[in-house]
Structure formats: C-alpha cells, structure tokens
Design an enzyme around this catalytic site. Structure first.
Site, PDB file in Angstrom:
ATOM      1  N   ARG A 165      23.128 -13.935   2.684  1.00  0.00           N
ATOM      2  CA  ARG A 165      22.501 -12.472   2.617  1.00  0.00           C
ATOM      3  C   ARG A 165      23.390 -11.558   1.542  1.00  0.00           C
ATOM      4  NH1 ARG A 165      18.568 -10.735   5.982  1.00  0.00           N
ATOM      5  NH2 ARG A 165      18.068 -12.118   7.780  1.00  0.00           N
TER       6      ARG A 165
ATOM      7  N   HIS B 288       8.780   3.392   8.604  1.00  0.00           N
ATOM      8  CA  HIS B 288       8.555   2.438   9.922  1.00  0.00           C
ATOM      9  C   HIS B 288       7.366   2.809  10.783  1.00  0.00           C
ATOM     10  CE1 HIS B 288       9.856  -0.499  13.043  1.00  0.00           C
ATOM     11  NE2 HIS B 288       9.581   0.725  13.886  1.00  0.00           N
TER      12      HIS B 288
ATOM     13  N   GLY C 227      22.227  -0.490  10.501  1.00  0.00           N
ATOM     14  CA  GLY C 227      21.375  -0.883  11.723  1.00  0.00           C
ATOM     15  C   GLY C 227      19.958  -1.222  11.347  1.00  0.00           C
TER      16      GLY C 227
ATOM     17  N   ARG D  83      13.331  -7.468   4.612  1.00  0.00           N
ATOM     18  CA  ARG D  83      14.807  -8.108   4.465  1.00  0.00           C
ATOM     19  C   ARG D  83      15.767  -7.048   5.348  1.00  0.00           C
ATOM     20  NH1 ARG D  83      15.639 -13.003   3.815  1.00  0.00           N
ATOM     21  NH2 ARG D  83      17.730 -12.671   3.010  1.00  0.00           N
TER      22      ARG D  83
ATOM     23  N   ASP E  91      16.522   0.178  11.555  1.00  0.00           N
ATOM     24  CA  ASP E  91      15.693   1.184  11.813  1.00  0.00           C
ATOM     25  C   ASP E  91      16.418   2.354  12.775  1.00  0.00           C
ATOM     26  OD1 ASP E  91      13.518  -0.047  10.665  1.00  0.00           O
ATOM     27  OD2 ASP E  91      12.929  -0.957  12.499  1.00  0.00           O
TER      28      ASP E  91
ATOM     29  N   SER F  44       0.796  -1.183   0.057  1.00  0.00           N
ATOM     30  CA  SER F  44      -0.179   0.088  -0.163  1.00  0.00           C
ATOM     31  C   SER F  44       0.798   1.334  -0.030  1.00  0.00           C
ATOM     32  CB  SER F  44      -1.056   0.083   1.213  1.00  0.00           C
ATOM     33  OG  SER F  44      -0.158   0.227   2.566  1.00  0.00           O
TER      34      SER F  44
HETATM   35  C1  GRF Z   1       4.149  -0.675   6.795  1.00  0.00           C
HETATM   36  O1  GRF Z   1       3.080  -0.395   8.068  1.00  0.00           O
HETATM   37  C2  GRF Z   1       5.387  -0.044   7.066  1.00  0.00           C
HETATM   38  O2  GRF Z   1       5.416   1.012   7.700  1.00  0.00           O
HETATM   39  C3  GRF Z   1       6.214  -0.987   7.439  1.00  0.00           C
HETATM   40  O3  GRF Z   1       5.549  -2.358   6.681  1.00  0.00           O
HETATM   41  C4  GRF Z   1       4.185  -2.256   6.180  1.00  0.00           C
HETATM   42  C5  GRF Z   1       4.157  -2.323   4.699  1.00  0.00           C
HETATM   43  O4  GRF Z   1       2.606  -2.161   4.490  1.00  0.00           O
HETATM   44  N1  GRF Z   1       7.396  -1.172   7.005  1.00  0.00           N
HETATM   45  P1  GRF Z   1       2.565  -1.986   3.027  1.00  0.00           P
HETATM   46  O5  GRF Z   1       2.970  -3.425   2.302  1.00  0.00           O
HETATM   47  O6  GRF Z   1       2.917  -0.927   2.377  1.00  0.00           O
HETATM   48  O7  GRF Z   1       1.066  -2.165   2.776  1.00  0.00           O
END
Ligand code: GRF
Length: 219
Positions: free
Chosen positions: A72, A116, A150, A98, A152, A20
């Site tokens: 990785r 995030h 790191g 990932r 986030d 989304s």
């Molecule tokens: C979102 O909440 C984003 O903040 C997190 O993962 C989720 C992804 O949702 N990193 P979408 O796939 O963008 O709908």
C-alpha cells in the site's frame, strides 16, 4: 487556507468506479460554481467507467493500478508523486475504494476530502446504505469529511439527511442519497477551497449559510 474567492485551486479527483460524484464536481468547476482546476481524474482501476466520462468532459485522466505495487505504501508514494508532478494542491476522493496510508496523507495533510453515503459516525466502511437499512435507521444521508488516517473518521465538513421509506430497497435508498451527494459535494468542497471552512479540533466551522443542506424531508 485564506480566503481566495477567485483563484482556482489545482485539484485531482480519485475514483474507482462509475464516477457520478466526479461528474458533479467537474460540472460545478466548468460552470464556475467550484473554484477548482481539475488537473486529473485518476483511477486505481483501469476499467473504471468514470474514466471515459471524465474524458468526455475534457478532463485529463490517469490510471495507477494498485495491483502493480507490492505494498500500500509503495502505491501511495507513487500516487503522491503523480499528483505533485501535475501540480495538484487538493484531492477529492469520489468513490475511491482504497484506504490511504500516512505515506500519502502526510504529503497532502489537511488537503483530502471524501464523500460517504451515510451520516457519519453512523455506518462507516462499505455498504453504508445497506447497513442503514438493515439497522432500521429512519434517517440516513451523506457526509463530506476530511480524510485522516482512520476509515471515515476525519472532521465533518457537511452532511445532508435523507429519510428512509418503508418500501426502500438498498438501490432506491442509495439513489436518493446519491442525489444529495451530487448537490452536497461541490458546496462542501467550495467552502474548503475558498478557505471559508476551517478545521477547529474535530469541528469544521464556517460552512453555515445559503449552501446548508436541507433537513430530512428532502429525501
Ligand atoms: C458514492 O455513494 C460515494 O458516497 C461512495 O462511493 C459511491 C461512489 O459513486 N464513496 P460514484 O462513483 O461517485 O458514482
């Protein structure tokens, strides 16, 4: 980056799931609110529902299945190769599950953003909305940040706050945060792509202005 208001920067959006936030970025680019040419939406999971949504929006898609790589680092090298082959200059992570290693990040140094669903540095990692609820935070939200080595931890470009309600569940809280994510990510990415946002040590300056996120009453 210097100020380049009209130039469209070739970007990739990396996803693992529903996509989304990817849709909100692609829509912003297609509506001229984001100076980006979305070269590819790439998923590490072949079954990510966001791939079909990207195709419906007319965006090329690619899959790089991480399970096909022994390490990785091997995955990250192939990912960087694939994006460079497509002329990508900037990368937006949007629900990409990932952790990227230095093998990738050194090739796109300072050119990767993530969103995030919490106000970092609170509640990093997975299930950020659940963490906020279980902790009893009264305000949470979302953060757009540069990606460093790191989890986030990179410099913060923009944040939007969302109040936690007494009757919130993880789902209702996540839904209100997601509304703010969709609004914030294109604004923050645009500030970075046009060179308005600049990293100074741990701080990002130049993002203040009309695009500023609202206060916690927004939630
Ligand atoms: C979102 O909440 C984003 O903040 C997190 O993962 C989720 C992804 O949702 N990193 P979408 O796939 O963008 O709908």
């Amino acid at each position: 980056m210097s100020e380049r208001p009209t130039e469209r920067v070739p970007i990739a959006i990396l996803i693992s799931g529903r996509g989304s936030n990817m849709v909100s970025l692609v829509t912003a680019a297609q509506e001229g609110r984001l100076s980006a040419d979305v070269r590819v939406v790439l998923s590490n999971r072949p079954d990510a529902p966001g791939l079909a949504r990207a195709s419906d929006l007319g965006i090329p898609t690619a899959v790089l299945d991480h399970r096909a790589f022994a390490t990785r680092e091997a995955f990250d090298a192939a990912l960087a190769d694939e994006l460079e082959r497509r002329g990508v200059r900037f990368v937006a992570l949007a629900g990409f599950l990932r952790v990227l290693t230095p093998v990738f990040l050194r090739r796109f140094a300072g050119r990767v953003l993530n969103i995030h669903p919490a106000l970092l540095p609170s509640f990093p990692g997975v299930h950020a909305q659940r963490q906020a609820l279980e902790y009893g935070a009264r305000v949470t939200g979302c953060t757009v940040h540069f990606v460093d080595e790191g989890v986030d931890t990179g410099p913060i470009v923009a944040q939007a706050a969302v109040r936690v309600r007494d009757d919130d569940t993880e789902e209702t809280l996540a839904a209100r945060i997601l509304e703010q994510e969709h609004r914030l990510y294109p604004l923050a990415l645009q500030a970075v792509l046009t060179g308005r946002a600049r990293v100074v040590g741990r701080r990002v300056v130049g993002v203040e202005g009309p695009g500023d996120p609202p206060g916690p009453d927004a939630g």
